[in-house]
Design a protein around this motif. Structure first.
Motif, PDB file in Angstrom:
ATOM      1  N   UNK A  25      27.730  44.110  36.285  1.00 54.59           N
ATOM      2  CA  UNK A  25      28.378  44.607  37.504  1.00 54.59           C
ATOM      3  C   UNK A  25      28.420  43.584  38.634  1.00 54.59           C
ATOM      4  N   UNK A  26      28.287  42.321  38.357  1.00 59.95           N
ATOM      5  CA  UNK A  26      28.377  41.293  39.385  1.00 59.95           C
ATOM      6  C   UNK A  26      27.193  41.224  40.338  1.00 59.95           C
ATOM      7  N   UNK A  27      26.140  41.953  40.065  1.00 60.12           N
ATOM      8  CA  UNK A  27      25.012  41.990  40.995  1.00 60.12           C
ATOM      9  C   UNK A  27      24.216  40.690  41.027  1.00 60.12           C
ATOM     10  N   UNK A  28      24.185  39.974  39.937  1.00 56.64           N
ATOM     11  CA  UNK A  28      23.312  38.815  39.879  1.00 56.64           C
ATOM     12  C   UNK A  28      24.078  37.513  39.659  1.00 56.64           C
ATOM     13  N   UNK A  29      25.328  37.509  40.008  1.00 59.21           N
ATOM     14  CA  UNK A  29      26.081  36.269  39.876  1.00 59.21           C
ATOM     15  C   UNK A  29      25.576  35.281  40.921  1.00 59.21           C
ATOM     16  N   UNK A  30      25.696  33.994  40.649  1.00 57.72           N
ATOM     17  CA  UNK A  30      25.228  33.007  41.623  1.00 57.72           C
ATOM     18  C   UNK A  30      25.891  33.165  42.993  1.00 57.72           C
ATOM     19  N   UNK A  31      27.178  33.477  43.010  1.00 54.22           N
ATOM     20  CA  UNK A  31      27.883  33.650  44.289  1.00 54.22           C
ATOM     21  C   UNK A  31      27.325  34.850  45.042  1.00 54.22           C
ATOM     22  N   UNK A  32      27.074  35.951  44.338  1.00 49.42           N
ATOM     23  CA  UNK A  32      26.506  37.149  44.963  1.00 49.42           C
ATOM     24  C   UNK A  32      25.144  36.829  45.578  1.00 49.42           C
ATOM     25  N   UNK A  33      24.292  36.139  44.809  1.00 48.92           N
ATOM     26  CA  UNK A  33      22.959  35.800  45.293  1.00 48.92           C
ATOM     27  C   UNK A  33      23.036  34.825  46.469  1.00 48.92           C
ATOM     28  N   UNK A  34      23.973  33.872  46.399  1.00 49.03           N
ATOM     29  CA  UNK A  34      24.147  32.922  47.496  1.00 49.03           C
ATOM     30  C   UNK A  34      24.587  33.650  48.765  1.00 49.03           C
TER      31      UNK A  34
END
Length: 93
Positions: free
Chosen positions: A4-13
């Motif tokens: 669900x896109x929760x832990x993508x690098x962009x999301x975390x950044x």
């Protein structure tokens, strides 16, 4: 791979940038509050000192000493602001 896109690098950044902004705002408010307290402390010191002088004159006694930490508090507030501010790199603007 990523749920669900929760832990993508962009999301975390983006979350990290948001957290940095919150820390900077809180630090700025804290240092502003410290500066106001330093100003108030200085005013109270003057008031108390004037009252003590009047009492000393009336009672022929003396000796009150109030330390003035205004400069130290303001210096610490400035350091808080400096440490909390992390400028964005050119690629993040």
């Amino acid at each position: 791979m990523w749920e669900k896109g929760y832990q993508t690098p962009i999301y975390l950044f983006n979350k990290l940038i948001g957290l940095q902004a919150v820390v900077e705002v809180v630090s700025n408010h804290t240092s502003n509050a410290l500066e106001l307290l330093a100003k108030q402390h200085s005013q109270m010191k003057t008031f108390v000192y004037q009252n003590q002088l009047a009492l000393d004159y009336l009672l022929s006694e003396c000796c009150i000493e109030i330390d003035d930490y205004k400069k130290t508090i303001r210096r610490l507030a400035a350091k808080i602001k400096k440490v909390a501010h992390v400028p964005l790199s050119k690629g993040c603007r």
